[in-house]
Enzyme design. Structure first.
Site, PDB file in Angstrom:
ATOM      1  N   SER A 144      43.645  46.810  36.297  1.00 51.63           N
ATOM      2  CA  SER A 144      42.858  47.466  35.253  1.00 51.63           C
ATOM      3  C   SER A 144      43.846  48.090  34.284  1.00 51.63           C
ATOM      4  CB  SER A 144      42.012  48.566  35.929  1.00 51.63           C
ATOM      5  OG  SER A 144      41.663  49.573  35.001  1.00 51.63           O
ATOM      6  N   TYR A 158      41.355  55.711  41.819  1.00 52.86           N
ATOM      7  CA  TYR A 158      41.176  54.315  41.404  1.00 52.86           C
ATOM      8  C   TYR A 158      42.454  53.807  40.740  1.00 52.86           C
ATOM      9  CZ  TYR A 158      39.243  50.291  38.846  1.00 52.86           C
ATOM     10  OH  TYR A 158      39.006  49.033  38.329  1.00 52.86           O
TER      11      TYR A 158
HETATM   12  N1  LIG Z   1      33.992  46.349  35.448  1.00 50.85           N
HETATM   13  C1  LIG Z   1      34.956  46.903  34.755  1.00 50.85           C
HETATM   14  O1  LIG Z   1      34.688  47.576  33.747  1.00 50.85           O
HETATM   15  C2  LIG Z   1      36.396  46.743  35.177  1.00 50.85           C
HETATM   16  C3  LIG Z   1      37.403  47.286  34.375  1.00 50.85           C
HETATM   17  C4  LIG Z   1      38.730  47.092  34.722  1.00 50.85           C
HETATM   18  C5  LIG Z   1      39.045  46.392  35.872  1.00 50.85           C
HETATM   19  N2  LIG Z   1      38.044  45.890  36.653  1.00 50.85           N
HETATM   20  C6  LIG Z   1      38.446  45.159  37.855  1.00 50.85           C
HETATM   21  O2  LIG Z   1      37.880  43.851  37.795  1.00 50.85           O
HETATM   22  C7  LIG Z   1      37.588  43.400  39.117  1.00 50.85           C
HETATM   23  C8  LIG Z   1      36.141  42.950  39.199  1.00 50.85           C
HETATM   24  O3  LIG Z   1      35.314  44.031  38.826  1.00 50.85           O
HETATM   25  P1  LIG Z   1      33.751  43.812  38.564  1.00 50.85           P
HETATM   26  O4  LIG Z   1      33.354  44.829  37.579  1.00 50.85           O
HETATM   27  O5  LIG Z   1      33.481  42.386  38.321  1.00 50.85           O
HETATM   28  O6  LIG Z   1      33.177  44.255  40.000  1.00 50.85           O
HETATM   29  P2  LIG Z   1      31.661  44.108  40.574  1.00 50.85           P
HETATM   30  O7  LIG Z   1      30.746  43.521  39.554  1.00 50.85           O
HETATM   31  O8  LIG Z   1      31.325  45.442  41.162  1.00 50.85           O
HETATM   32  O9  LIG Z   1      31.860  43.040  41.750  1.00 50.85           O
HETATM   33  C9  LIG Z   1      32.709  43.368  42.813  1.00 50.85           C
HETATM   34  C10 LIG Z   1      32.856  42.170  43.698  1.00 50.85           C
HETATM   35  O10 LIG Z   1      33.732  42.544  44.785  1.00 50.85           O
HETATM   36  C11 LIG Z   1      33.030  42.366  46.002  1.00 50.85           C
HETATM   37  N3  LIG Z   1      33.433  43.379  46.970  1.00 50.85           N
HETATM   38  C12 LIG Z   1      33.323  44.724  46.859  1.00 50.85           C
HETATM   39  N4  LIG Z   1      33.783  45.312  47.986  1.00 50.85           N
HETATM   40  C13 LIG Z   1      34.177  44.312  48.808  1.00 50.85           C
HETATM   41  C14 LIG Z   1      34.706  44.259  50.105  1.00 50.85           C
HETATM   42  N5  LIG Z   1      34.914  45.380  50.830  1.00 50.85           N
HETATM   43  N6  LIG Z   1      34.975  43.050  50.653  1.00 50.85           N
HETATM   44  C15 LIG Z   1      34.744  41.904  49.953  1.00 50.85           C
HETATM   45  N7  LIG Z   1      34.234  41.890  48.724  1.00 50.85           N
HETATM   46  C16 LIG Z   1      33.951  43.083  48.151  1.00 50.85           C
HETATM   47  C17 LIG Z   1      31.576  42.477  45.661  1.00 50.85           C
HETATM   48  O11 LIG Z   1      30.802  41.852  46.695  1.00 50.85           O
HETATM   49  P3  LIG Z   1      29.240  42.267  46.933  1.00 50.85           P
HETATM   50  O12 LIG Z   1      28.511  41.701  45.746  1.00 50.85           O
HETATM   51  O13 LIG Z   1      28.884  41.653  48.219  1.00 50.85           O
HETATM   52  O14 LIG Z   1      29.228  43.776  46.934  1.00 50.85           O
HETATM   53  C18 LIG Z   1      31.539  41.724  44.327  1.00 50.85           C
HETATM   54  O15 LIG Z   1      31.577  40.340  44.525  1.00 50.85           O
HETATM   55  C19 LIG Z   1      37.936  44.548  40.048  1.00 50.85           C
HETATM   56  O16 LIG Z   1      39.236  44.351  40.584  1.00 50.85           O
HETATM   57  C20 LIG Z   1      37.919  45.758  39.139  1.00 50.85           C
HETATM   58  O17 LIG Z   1      38.727  46.801  39.626  1.00 50.85           O
HETATM   59  C21 LIG Z   1      36.741  46.047  36.341  1.00 50.85           C
END
Ligand SMILES: NC(=O)c1ccc[n+]([C@@H]2O[C@H](COP(=O)([O-])OP(=O)(O)OC[C@H]3O[C@@H](n4cnc5c(N)ncnc54)[C@H](OP(=O)(O)O)[C@@H]3O)[C@@H](O)[C@H]2O)c1
Length: 249
Positions: A144, A158
């Site tokens: 991130s 985080y």
């Molecule tokens: N969203 C943002 O604004 C943002 C910004 C910067 C960086 N990021 C990074 O981008 C990446 C993806 O984020 P996102 O927003 O797409 O997340 P998201 O929509 O919350 O999806 C998270 C994914 O990770 C899985 N997951 C969560 N905990 C887990 C565990 N213990 N074991 C296995 N799988 C697990 C979830 O599975 P389930 O569906 O089964 O829960 C889901 O498939 C992350 O690394 C995040 O830190 C996100």
């Protein structure tokens, strides 16, 4: 679309939703066989599999809790059993738990689970994958903008997990370079349709600090991941690719 990943096998952690699902779709469109993990969203995971199959590509969803580091070797064994090997690991799965460090009501169990998922879990999966990744392999760790700059209060834990996996990925690039395996980081930015955004005030501060002044779409960040997975990125390793709308510009 050209299919530069034909013949490759990818594992995307956390592929049931958000950026992970966008990455599964894109890598599969580009020719890879894609395994992905989820922890609780069984129906959403199946929907992603069905969508990929509907386009004539291969995907499999594997339930595997990344916070349980002992699961990692079995997960990698499952991927190899399904698709015969592993070429691309995308460390995407993570959770976000916010709160200031001096908050007396902090949910420390939730914070500890975040450290286990985002940091120790990524290390365990990378370690297990590194033993089977084929020559020419790729490791792409999703971080991130907060991995290099903490732009608002309440995000210390985080940010620490993201900063930690960035430095870990640099070490992995050093360790696996002699096997012609690259390891890079994508610093993702605030995304529509992704994990729960921070509280509205923090969100406003973060968005106003972006050069592009808007949140990103998961497809825009998946494109950066797909580039690093592609043959075109064969001489890129130990790098951080910013895909966060200019948070650091
Ligand atoms: N969203 C943002 O604004 C943002 C910004 C910067 C960086 N990021 C990074 O981008 C990446 C993806 O984020 P996102 O927003 O797409 O997340 P998201 O929509 O919350 O999806 C998270 C994914 O990770 C899985 N997951 C969560 N905990 C887990 C565990 N213990 N074991 C296995 N799988 C697990 C979830 O599975 P389930 O569906 O089964 O829960 C889901 O498939 C992350 O690394 C995040 O830190 C996100």
């Amino acid at each position: 679309m050209s299919k530069p990943l034909t013949g490759k096998v990818a594992l995307v952690t956390g592929g049931s939703r958000g950026l992970g699902a966008a990455t599964v779709r894109l890598l599969a469109e580009q020719g890879a066989d894609v395994a992905f993990t989820y922890v609780s969203s069984k129906e959403q995971a199946q929907a992603v599999v069905d969508e990929v199959h509907g386009k004539g590509a291969k995907a499999v969803a594997l339930q595997s809790d990344q916070a349980d580091t002992s699961r990692a070797p079995a997960l990698i064994d499952d991927v190899v059993a399904h698709f015969g090997g592993l070429d691309i690991l995308v460390n995407n799965a993570a959770i976000s738990v916010a709160g200031t460090v001096d908050d007396p009501d902090a949910d420390t169990a939730a914070l500890d689970r975040m450290h286990a998922t985002n940091y120790l879990g990524v290390i365990a999966v990378t370690r297990a994958a590194s033993r089977v990744l084929r020559t020419g392999g790729r490791i792409i760790t999703v971080s991130s903008g907060l991995g290099s700059r903490v732009g608002a209060p309440g995000l210390a834990d985080y940010a620490a997990t993201k900063s930690g996996i960035e430095r870990y990925t640099m070490g992995v690039a050093r360790d696996l370079g002699p096997r012609n395996i690259t390891a890079n980081v994508v610093e993702a930015g605030l995304m529509e349709g992704g994990m729960e955004p921070p509280d509205p005030e923090t969100l406003k501060v973060l968005v106003s600090s972006l050069s592009l002044q808007r949140m990103g779409h998961p497809d825009e960040i998946a494109a950066a991941i797909a580039f690093l997975a592609s043959p075109a990125a064969s001489y890129v390793t130990g790098a951080v690719l910013d895909a966060h709308g200019g948070y650091n510009a």
